[in-house]
Design an enzyme around this catalytic site. Sequence first.
Site, PDB file in Angstrom:
ATOM      1  N   ILE A 106      10.028 -48.142 -20.372  1.00 34.97           N
ATOM      2  CA  ILE A 106       9.653 -49.038 -21.411  1.00 34.97           C
ATOM      3  C   ILE A 106       8.693 -48.368 -22.436  1.00 34.97           C
ATOM      4  CG2 ILE A 106       9.953 -50.680 -19.875  1.00 34.97           C
ATOM      5  CD1 ILE A 106       7.077 -51.016 -19.582  1.00 34.97           C
TER       6      ILE A 106
ATOM      7  N   THR B 199       7.005 -45.708 -21.295  1.00 33.91           N
ATOM      8  CA  THR B 199       6.072 -44.994 -20.658  1.00 33.91           C
ATOM      9  C   THR B 199       6.362 -43.525 -20.398  1.00 33.91           C
ATOM     10  OG1 THR B 199       7.398 -46.114 -18.903  1.00 33.91           O
ATOM     11  CG2 THR B 199       5.588 -47.070 -19.142  1.00 33.91           C
TER      12      THR B 199
ATOM     13  N   ILE C  27      -2.096 -36.163 -13.425  1.00 32.90           N
ATOM     14  CA  ILE C  27      -1.493 -36.530 -14.635  1.00 32.90           C
ATOM     15  C   ILE C  27      -0.364 -35.838 -14.903  1.00 32.90           C
ATOM     16  CG2 ILE C  27      -1.811 -36.630 -17.183  1.00 32.90           C
ATOM     17  CD1 ILE C  27      -3.492 -38.558 -15.457  1.00 32.90           C
TER      18      ILE C  27
ATOM     19  N   PRO D 241       0.482 -34.746 -19.753  1.00 30.78           N
ATOM     20  CA  PRO D 241      -0.507 -35.168 -20.434  1.00 30.78           C
ATOM     21  C   PRO D 241      -0.277 -35.776 -21.566  1.00 30.78           C
ATOM     22  CG  PRO D 241      -0.888 -32.951 -19.231  1.00 30.78           C
ATOM     23  CD  PRO D 241       0.666 -33.238 -19.053  1.00 30.78           C
TER      24      PRO D 241
ATOM     25  N   GLN E 234       0.144 -43.354 -23.238  1.00 26.84           N
ATOM     26  CA  GLN E 234       0.196 -44.564 -22.704  1.00 26.84           C
ATOM     27  C   GLN E 234      -1.380 -45.048 -22.684  1.00 26.84           C
ATOM     28  OE1 GLN E 234       2.077 -46.575 -19.918  1.00 26.84           O
ATOM     29  NE2 GLN E 234       3.246 -45.961 -21.616  1.00 26.84           N
TER      30      GLN E 234
ATOM     31  N   GLY F 263      -1.652 -44.465 -11.497  1.00 30.09           N
ATOM     32  CA  GLY F 263      -0.801 -44.960 -12.842  1.00 30.09           C
ATOM     33  C   GLY F 263      -2.232 -44.766 -13.998  1.00 30.09           C
TER      34      GLY F 263
ATOM     35  N   GLU G  88      -2.239 -48.937 -17.772  1.00 30.13           N
ATOM     36  CA  GLU G  88      -2.995 -50.136 -17.685  1.00 30.13           C
ATOM     37  C   GLU G  88      -4.450 -49.864 -18.013  1.00 30.13           C
ATOM     38  OE1 GLU G  88      -1.525 -52.936 -14.990  1.00 30.13           O
ATOM     39  OE2 GLU G  88       0.186 -53.245 -16.188  1.00 30.13           O
TER      40      GLU G  88
END
Lengths: 739, 316, 210
Positions: free
Chosen positions: A475, A477, A623, A626, A632, A696, A699
């Site tokens: 999406i 990401t 990560i 990066p 994100q 993750g 968010e």
Amino acid sequence: MKFDTPAGRNPIDQLKVVGRPHDRIDGKLKTTGTAPYAYEQHDVVANQAYGYIVGAAIAKGRINAIDLAEAKAAPGVIAIVTADNAGKLIKGDFNTAMLLGGPEIQHYHQTVALVVAETFEQARAAAHLVRVDYARGKGRFDLAAELKVAPLTGGDSGEGSKAPPVDRVGDFEGAFASAPVTLDARYTTPDHSHAMMEPHASLAVWEGDKLTLWTSNQMIAWGKGDVAKTLGIPKDKVRLISPYIGGGFGGKLFVRTDAIMAALGAKAAGRPVKVTLQRPLMINNTTHRPATMQRIRIGATKAGKITAIAHESGSGDLPGGGPETAVSQTKLMYAGANRLTSMRLAVLDLPEGNAMRAPGEAPGLMALEIAMDEMAEKLGMDPVAFRIANDTQVDPEKPARRFSQRQLIKCLEMGADKFGWSARSATPGTRREGQWLIGLGVAAGFRNNLLMKSAARVGVDRKGIVTVTTDMTDIGTGSYTIIAQTAAEMMGVTLDQVVVKLGDSDSPASAGSGGQWGANNSTAGVYAACVKLRDLIAQKLGYNAADVAFADGKVGSGNRSIALGEAVGDAGLTVEDAIEYGDLGKKYQQSTFAGHFVEVAVNAYTGETRIRRMLAVCAAGRILNPKSARSQVIGAMTMGAGAALMEELAVDKRFGFFVNHDLASYEVPVHADIPHQEVIFLDEVDPISSPMKAKGVGELGLCGVGAAIANAIYNATGVRVRDYPITLDKHLDKLPVMT
Amino acid sequence: MKPFTYQRAKTPAEAATAAARTPNAKFIAGGTNLLDLMKLQIEAPAHLIDVNALKLDKIEDSNDGGLRIGALVTNTNLAADARVRRDYGVLSRAIVAGASGQLRNKATTAGNLLQRTRCPYFYDTNQPCNKRQPGTGCSAIGGYSRQLAVIGTSDACIATYPGDMAVALRLLDATVQTVNPEGVARTIPIADFHRLPGNTPHIDTVLQRGELITAVTLPKPLGGTHIYRKVRDRASYAFALVSVAAVVQPDGTGRVAVGGIAPKPWRVEAADADLPRGAKAVTAKLLAGARPTEDNAFKVTLVERTLGAVLAEAKG
Amino acid sequence: MSDSGEFEVSRRGLLGAGAASVAVTAVPVGAAAQAPAPVPATTKLGFVVNGKRRTLQVDTRTTLLDALRENLQLTGTKKGCDHGQCGACTVLVDGVRINSCLSLAVMHEGDKITTIEGLGQPDKLHPMQAAFIKHDGYQCGYCTPGQICSAVAVLGEIKAGVPSHVTADLTARPTASNDEMRERMSGNICRCGAYSNILEAMTDVAETVA
């Protein structure tokens, strides 16, 4: 593959491909406009007709009658679907309201009809001829009023944020009453809209009793199930295809009206139908992040140790909905022996509240991290030092349970150093440049790491090309790229030797994209399939699986080495596996952390806030890429800037709808609002999370940043605003008098 | 969008005649607001007269030392014109404070004057709105009115005129040149061009049926310091909460007009005289009789403070 | 506002809200009295898209955006809002960037249209497309074609001396500074929030070209 003990050394640790800032493998398609989104599938089927949605004109009530005569007679009209002719529809597991309303109307702009015509222009014109006679019912639209009678209600965002109706540890009231320094403050956050750039869109094609939907959806397996349930057809008769998704942010986690209405329209028209939900309907027709009213109380010793902390939140939703879990992070963020959280849920007849990027934490931290700033000031402590003093390495409610990794202190210390925090004036409203008041703010970020089963199929052909197939979605990401990196690392090939096929429900079910769980779980699923494939290849070659190496396009063991394509032979080899998790998620608290630092300028005359600098220091496991991970984070920081400064769905409490329901009136940040943004990832691997040792970040970047901005504004002006967004009218009359 | 017929006019007279002859016809130039509204069927013309070929896209020096701006000069070209930048800086500034680069490339001088309100209730065809459907009531009153007008309103409508360019034109005492279907030209002072809502909020301007704007003229330059200060929630691509256009002379005299607060660009000539006395005095005269709502009462303070910022900037 | 006036109007609003039955259509009240709507008018249109002469029979209501996406199936140009509020539909018409959603196709007779597909292709990228990839100036990709078309045009507008809201001196030539580019790009919304990276991509191209 069952993952139930912390990961040891594995091929991912080579970091030849994983962990490197590769350009996105879908970049050339996206930047040339050749990546096809759901509404753009001209090639897949001929004879596509156009559907246009009619939304309800009332928030609550019933349809007395619908007059379709004029619309049916309009040029080009093929079919019109309403609740009268749609057949029985069953509400999906993930929906709170029906995706086609009538006769009962549950919220404003709920779909009441779909007009299908030969062209878009004809469908749109005819939709305006659908005449609906409504009986308006009495609705509940005022959160503050309804919370007065709302019951305590527990809830789970489904995205790693959850809390019971009331949760107590120790004696909060007693400890708070006896604490020498206390804070008792109330905060509000408004309703937010995802406002992704691609509207919800679907193309539906029936072949006999089999339905194929090209749609824009984050969670393919959930979507397939809910389409089947809603339409009352077997799951194996439904296929969802979602190769590119123009943003979701939680707004496309669930099946929405475009998919169901396209399916019904295609059935009624007897030909393929595509539907896009028109932008002015999106905000009231679909879901939103619910508004919250929060109260935070903190008690501390004079030395700044928290002894009592309480976080209570109220929100509203349609009957059958759930609370915004804004108190969840407070259970884990800071130390303190006496704790209380609680949530109330009011019934509102506004559109459906549901997950939006970092549900729970995003609004929860907007409040908590202002409260921490206020408390630091009361204590006469630097807000960075106050947070550090109250760090905890264990779950404060269950001290036997450690965090798998928790580097919040390092995030804050490094951030303070890199950002030049020492230049901050401890006395607010004292730094000035011309007409502008300058302030610095900090906040901690926190977001849980979720473990979800995720499957993938991996194959190698005789040319040595590795193909990964999974229903995982990208999406924005970077899923395509990190999955390719994972497969390349595991199979010892270069990135351009990997083909990634995503977003098809005929493929193995992945974790999907939500709750910042996508990257770690979907790549772990690919890892699992690759391990299986490596074993199979080793076995086929008679190599010892323990010392086999996949590198440089070859498979080697001891002195022996063979090209990967040759190893699998003419027929190639394909396997499927999934990552499944044991109880490491229960034994350890798995979370991600950030330190957010912001500098703002507030115009002393007009009260306008402009962000001048932003830095996030993140600790989020390995990560994987990066470059895309940084994107994100900066994207989430941008969304946080919107939440802090401008985003608010305005509720008309008389008529029960979000008034500013387009992109001109629901303002989200534009280029001019966002300065250069810095992101630092701490060097962290978390072997308890998954074989990828990743967590993750999608968010985390949003969590806390709004409060950092709010705190910077306070530092600039000396005026504390606890009611988001911090628009100029909230502090204008309290700003210093200008001469 | 309802079906409509379409024609390209070649002369202003032809355009005006066609508009008079065809029921429910509209002119279209840039189309950036008209098409937006047609998609929602807030506007539903049966016939569109494309005026883009009328050759009204020149900016010329006028005999009285001012400028004559063709109706079809785009916002971008007007803002970028060297004479406008040098002599009418406030106009250049107002234009580039509005909309986006893409929109300014299409939007025309005449069309910009005719843009309709952004009141969210006007834009939602399910809601009562006297401007959209006369006699249905005003749902903005008692509703969400943060962006809406604080002065010049009526019990029938509190919509705001949303534009920026016209605020500068009002400050500069521009005139609007038109031609009617009979070929008769008229000159309308910008002050009289936009109407206050009264009991007929559906009528935005004094233009008559078929009357076509051909040009906007500016009197000779005022000199002084030109400032256009637009205040909004996000930094760009947003309508004004309040905007202040000002020309301030070295001696502190000057003139001021305000956007975002009224159904038309707001100027009270009597207030100009108070400029040397400061923002408070000017605002008292500018906003005398203001009737803000609870949501937009802050605009009264904001006008004063924005004017304060402008005067401080003018002093340098 | 006088007390009585406010009460009157508020009451009117509430009456609407409380009415037992409201018939709602999107058709203006006065519209029913007008002549019946004419049948959809179509017209022949010829223009040049990405260097290719194209002829279409289009509904007069068809926007340039829908003519590109649906009639010509050039779906690189995106529909984000269809109301000029997002910039995803940005294309170049005779070298000038516009929102193709707010322009009728029939108004582009003879025009030269450049879409994202005309700027470059995967095997032959425009420098701005390459810079967006290098600096990760996109995420979901939906606003990206509009951002890139705008970015190319913005550098041209700066070169041509068109002023912006942040141009300090109206009589001086603007430069491709971070502030100037951010302001000029503000008609292109990116909800994924790639702004900081887009500016790096543009800076890269601006420096190379300069």
